[in-house]
Design a protein around this motif. Structure first.
Motif, PDB file in Angstrom:
ATOM      1  N   VAL A 335      20.014  61.416  27.471  1.00  0.00           N
ATOM      2  CA  VAL A 335      20.925  60.741  28.388  1.00  0.00           C
ATOM      3  C   VAL A 335      20.719  59.240  28.278  1.00  0.00           C
ATOM      4  CG1 VAL A 335      21.114  62.638  30.048  1.00  0.00           C
ATOM      5  CG2 VAL A 335      19.269  60.958  30.280  1.00  0.00           C
ATOM      6  N   GLU A 336      21.784  58.481  28.488  1.00  0.00           N
ATOM      7  CA  GLU A 336      21.698  57.030  28.462  1.00  0.00           C
ATOM      8  C   GLU A 336      21.235  56.548  29.825  1.00  0.00           C
ATOM      9  OE1 GLU A 336      24.248  53.283  26.645  1.00  0.00           O
ATOM     10  OE2 GLU A 336      25.333  54.970  27.543  1.00  0.00           O
ATOM     11  N   VAL A 337      20.085  55.881  29.886  1.00  0.00           N
ATOM     12  CA  VAL A 337      19.524  55.446  31.159  1.00  0.00           C
ATOM     13  C   VAL A 337      19.692  53.939  31.366  1.00  0.00           C
ATOM     14  CG1 VAL A 337      17.897  57.349  31.370  1.00  0.00           C
ATOM     15  CG2 VAL A 337      17.237  55.315  30.073  1.00  0.00           C
ATOM     16  N   TYR A 338      19.811  53.204  30.273  1.00  0.00           N
ATOM     17  CA  TYR A 338      20.155  51.783  30.293  1.00  0.00           C
ATOM     18  C   TYR A 338      21.116  51.561  29.141  1.00  0.00           C
ATOM     19  CZ  TYR A 338      16.441  50.747  33.643  1.00  0.00           C
ATOM     20  OH  TYR A 338      15.671  50.712  34.767  1.00  0.00           O
ATOM     21  N   PRO A 339      21.939  50.528  29.210  1.00  0.00           N
ATOM     22  CA  PRO A 339      22.884  50.310  28.104  1.00  0.00           C
ATOM     23  C   PRO A 339      22.170  50.258  26.750  1.00  0.00           C
ATOM     24  CG  PRO A 339      23.415  48.873  29.943  1.00  0.00           C
ATOM     25  CD  PRO A 339      22.115  49.529  30.292  1.00  0.00           C
ATOM     26  N   GLY A 340      22.507  51.178  25.890  1.00  0.00           N
ATOM     27  CA  GLY A 340      21.917  51.231  24.560  1.00  0.00           C
ATOM     28  C   GLY A 340      20.572  51.913  24.481  1.00  0.00           C
ATOM     29  N   VAL A 341      20.031  52.389  25.615  1.00  0.00           N
ATOM     30  CA  VAL A 341      18.720  53.050  25.642  1.00  0.00           C
ATOM     31  C   VAL A 341      18.896  54.474  26.159  1.00  0.00           C
ATOM     32  CG1 VAL A 341      16.369  53.024  26.561  1.00  0.00           C
ATOM     33  CG2 VAL A 341      17.515  50.867  26.010  1.00  0.00           C
ATOM     34  N   ARG A 350      20.400  67.393  13.988  1.00  0.00           N
ATOM     35  CA  ARG A 350      21.741  67.425  14.597  1.00  0.00           C
ATOM     36  C   ARG A 350      21.809  66.488  15.794  1.00  0.00           C
ATOM     37  NH1 ARG A 350      24.280  73.123  16.290  1.00  0.00           N
ATOM     38  NH2 ARG A 350      24.234  73.315  14.010  1.00  0.00           N
ATOM     39  N   ASP A 351      20.755  66.464  16.627  1.00  0.00           N
ATOM     40  CA  ASP A 351      20.728  65.557  17.776  1.00  0.00           C
ATOM     41  C   ASP A 351      20.857  64.103  17.324  1.00  0.00           C
ATOM     42  OD1 ASP A 351      20.412  67.646  19.569  1.00  0.00           O
ATOM     43  OD2 ASP A 351      18.221  67.517  19.570  1.00  0.00           O
ATOM     44  N   LEU A 352      20.132  63.759  16.274  1.00  0.00           N
ATOM     45  CA  LEU A 352      20.170  62.377  15.785  1.00  0.00           C
ATOM     46  C   LEU A 352      21.552  62.021  15.255  1.00  0.00           C
ATOM     47  CD1 LEU A 352      16.712  62.340  13.970  1.00  0.00           C
ATOM     48  CD2 LEU A 352      17.311  61.031  16.013  1.00  0.00           C
ATOM     49  N   ARG A 353      22.159  62.973  14.553  1.00  0.00           N
ATOM     50  CA  ARG A 353      23.474  62.711  13.979  1.00  0.00           C
ATOM     51  C   ARG A 353      24.526  62.598  15.085  1.00  0.00           C
ATOM     52  NH1 ARG A 353      23.468  66.586  10.756  1.00  0.00           N
ATOM     53  NH2 ARG A 353      24.665  68.099  11.961  1.00  0.00           N
ATOM     54  N   ARG A 354      24.505  63.525  16.027  1.00  0.00           N
ATOM     55  CA  ARG A 354      25.501  63.492  17.099  1.00  0.00           C
ATOM     56  C   ARG A 354      25.328  62.279  17.996  1.00  0.00           C
ATOM     57  NH1 ARG A 354      25.934  69.779  19.266  1.00  0.00           N
ATOM     58  NH2 ARG A 354      27.114  70.599  17.472  1.00  0.00           N
ATOM     59  N   GLY A 355      24.064  61.862  18.229  1.00  0.00           N
ATOM     60  CA  GLY A 355      23.834  60.723  19.097  1.00  0.00           C
ATOM     61  C   GLY A 355      24.167  59.395  18.448  1.00  0.00           C
ATOM     62  N   ASN A 435      23.202  48.580  19.481  1.00  0.00           N
ATOM     63  CA  ASN A 435      22.075  49.446  19.187  1.00  0.00           C
ATOM     64  C   ASN A 435      22.137  50.710  20.029  1.00  0.00           C
ATOM     65  OD1 ASN A 435      20.754  47.939  17.246  1.00  0.00           O
ATOM     66  ND2 ASN A 435      19.601  46.743  18.750  1.00  0.00           N
ATOM     67  N   ARG A 436      21.689  51.809  19.451  1.00  0.00           N
ATOM     68  CA  ARG A 436      21.544  53.061  20.196  1.00  0.00           C
ATOM     69  C   ARG A 436      20.108  53.530  19.975  1.00  0.00           C
ATOM     70  NH1 ARG A 436      26.386  55.492  21.738  1.00  0.00           N
ATOM     71  NH2 ARG A 436      25.478  57.590  21.664  1.00  0.00           N
ATOM     72  N   LEU A 437      19.267  53.265  20.945  1.00  0.00           N
ATOM     73  CA  LEU A 437      17.840  53.556  20.858  1.00  0.00           C
ATOM     74  C   LEU A 437      17.515  54.844  21.611  1.00  0.00           C
ATOM     75  CD1 LEU A 437      14.793  52.917  20.417  1.00  0.00           C
ATOM     76  CD2 LEU A 437      14.928  51.494  22.486  1.00  0.00           C
ATOM     77  N   LEU A 438      16.853  55.779  20.916  1.00  0.00           N
ATOM     78  CA  LEU A 438      16.384  57.009  21.543  1.00  0.00           C
ATOM     79  C   LEU A 438      14.880  56.899  21.755  1.00  0.00           C
ATOM     80  CD1 LEU A 438      16.686  59.952  22.511  1.00  0.00           C
ATOM     81  CD2 LEU A 438      16.315  60.656  20.123  1.00  0.00           C
ATOM     82  N   VAL A 439      14.444  57.018  22.994  1.00  0.00           N
ATOM     83  CA  VAL A 439      13.028  57.088  23.339  1.00  0.00           C
ATOM     84  C   VAL A 439      12.745  58.538  23.710  1.00  0.00           C
ATOM     85  CG1 VAL A 439      11.186  56.200  24.802  1.00  0.00           C
ATOM     86  CG2 VAL A 439      13.131  54.730  24.211  1.00  0.00           C
ATOM     87  N   HIS A 440      11.857  59.181  22.963  1.00  0.00           N
ATOM     88  CA  HIS A 440      11.672  60.615  23.213  1.00  0.00           C
ATOM     89  C   HIS A 440      10.205  61.016  23.186  1.00  0.00           C
ATOM     90  CE1 HIS A 440      10.371  62.277  19.302  1.00  0.00           C
ATOM     91  NE2 HIS A 440      11.076  61.307  18.751  1.00  0.00           N
TER      92      HIS A 440
END
Length: 496
Positions: A335-341, A350-355, A435-440
């Motif tokens: 989920v996006e919790v801050y713009p671009g984060v 698949r998650d990386l590609r779709r996101g 930017n689209r940053l995924l923190v996981h």
């Protein structure tokens, strides 16, 4: 076999290699020969054979690759490019010999198939082998254990066409233990298990296990710092109690599998007995992680986990991955919790590609990163699950998020920047897109939420407000100790 390169000194340790060879060569022949002699004197030595092995062919010509391992053994010590690599490699060879000979003495077995007659050069090699190697010393196959250790050593140093020739010849050596009628199949896979354990338990720096220190569990890349809040004894003590509690739970789970293995042994289910020891070992290592060894037991660096660690810990890694899917089955993977984060679970390809992510901050020590993630702007800050991170880890994670959001220098994309600024997002200047940053972490509920909260706290946001903001987007779990840690982080102000 995939493997990383080790540092190479200006001068190879030739003298030390020769000394190791002078020790290891006679030690191998004396210990191996003694075990053979001991088993040959027993009144009854059994065999273990799978039914399908009756159909295995006998290929006399494979005696050459079979016996060539002796040459590779001797030369491997001189291939090592540094004293540290030599010590690690020699230690693995010695450990494999000690473990295998111990099994030969405690659980003697013999090869049960009659070997067809041979002649010519191949026959001469078989006669030479029979003069030393009696049909005992079966499981685990020391030939296979040493093969895996040697394969790993040579693969670090051979490149190009030679590397493919090496893989082909070493594969022939592995096959030859069956086609020369030297070993049954149970010897092969148990020998492979010993080889994996030697490679895993003797990994060399920075993964060497350390005992005797309360804070030995810090990640090697981050240093052995105290837990966040160590300045306040109660916070550090609470985290230590939680780590020990988790260590006991994993140790108890290990004991359950060992009891199942004993029950299987009493029922003469040999294969089941040995296979049940696999998850028991993996759980024991995770228990050690919480008891002080920390993230180093996963041997993960730059997103990649060493292949011996992946095999040795496979039962736990598989269970952890299935758990991460089940616990997030009915929620969005991210989920996006801050713009671009974005905050989320350990992503699939698949998650990386779709996101459509352009950057990843990976906090899950227990999962190797997907190749698709490594092709992005990838940062690893490994943390153990369910416990408080070290101060170095938490600060590194916050700084990694800040760095991933910082626009790359170089090209001019002013128009895109202005549009992104209105939305509060940063720009990837290489593409002109936000930017689209995924923190996981594993589930996207705790470690990743704590890292994002630490990032915002270092930017001056109130930690309690940040936690409530994150909770409005995802059912995060932040412990009271973690809240206190965030308040202490917030007191430091923006990071340099």
């Amino acid at each position: 076999m995939p493997t990383g390169r080790l540092p190479v000194d200006d001068h190879r340790p030739t003298l030390q290699a020769a000394l190791w060879l002078v020790f290891l060569g006679p030690f191998f022949f004396l210990s191996y020969g003694y075990a053979n002699h001991y088993s040959s004197g027993l009144p009854l030595v059994g065999s273990f054979v799978y039914g399908w092995e009756q159909d295995l062919p006998f290929w006399p010509w494979t005696i050459l690759p079979y016996m060539s391992i002796d040459v590779f053994y001797a030369i491997s010590l001189f291939v090592c490019g540094s004293r540290a690599e030599l010590r690690t490699h020699a230690g693995r060879l010695l450990a494999a010999t000690l473990v295998s000979v111990a099994f030969f003495l405690l659980f003697p077995l013999r090869f049960s198939f009659p070997r067809p007659p041979t002649s010519g050069f191949n026959g001469w090699l078989f006669d030479l082998l029979t003069g030393f190697d009696l049909p005992f010393n079966q499981a685990p196959s020391l030939h296979i254990s040493l093969l895996m250790i040697l394969w790993t050593c040579y693969a670090r140093h051979v490149r190009g066409v030679g590397r493919w020739l090496l893989h082909g010849w070493f594969a022939l050596i592995g096959i030859s233990v069956l086609t020369t009628y030297q070993h049954h199949f149970i010897d092969v896979w148990t020998g492979a298990a010993v080889g994996v354990l030697c490679l895993y338990l003797l990994p060399g720096a920075p993964w060497t296990l350390r005992f005797g220190g309360r804070n030995a569990g810090a990640a090697p890349v981050d240093g052995a710092d105290h837990a966040v809040g160590v300045q306040q004894g109660a916070l550090a003590d609470d985290d230590l109690v939680r780590r020990r509690k988790l260590a006991r739970r994993y140790a108890q789970a290990c004991a359950v599998f060992l009891l199942l293995a004993v029950a299987a042994a009493r029922a003469d289910a040999v294969t089941a007995t040995l296979l049940l020891c696999w998850p028991a070992f993996a759980l024991a290592m995770v228990a050690l992680a919480y008891d002080g060894q920390g993230e180093r037991i996963f041997q993960k660096q730059h997103g990649r986990m060493r292949w011996p660690a992946r095999w040795a810990l496979a039962p736990y890694l598989l269970a952890a991955w299935v758990s991460s899917r089940l616990y997030t089955l009915r929620v969005a993977p991210y989920v996006e919790v801050y713009p671009g984060v974005w905050l989320g679970r350990a992503p699939s390809t698949r998650d990386l590609r779709r996101g459509g992510f352009t950057a990843v901050v990976d906090l899950a020590a227990e999962f190797p990163a997907r190749r698709a993630a490594l092709r992005l702007d990838y940062t690893q800050v490994s943390m153990l699950d369910l416990v408080l991170p070290t101060q170095a880890q938490l600060t590194a994670a916050a700084n990694a998020i800040a760095a991933a959001r910082a626009p790359a220098a170089g090209s001019s994309v002013e128009g895109a920047e202005k549009g992104a600024e209105k939305e509060g997002a940063d720009i990837d200047r290489s593409t002109g897109e936000p930017n689209r940053l995924l923190v996981h972490c594993a589930l996207g509920y705790s470690r990743s939420a704590l890292a994002i909260a630490a990032w915002r706290a270092l930017q001056g946001d109130d930690p309690e407000w940040v936690i409530e903001h994150l909770r409005a987007h995802r059912a995060i779990v932040i412990s009271p100790a973690a809240r206190q840690a965030l308040r202490m982080i917030a007191g430091k102000g923006p990071s340099e």
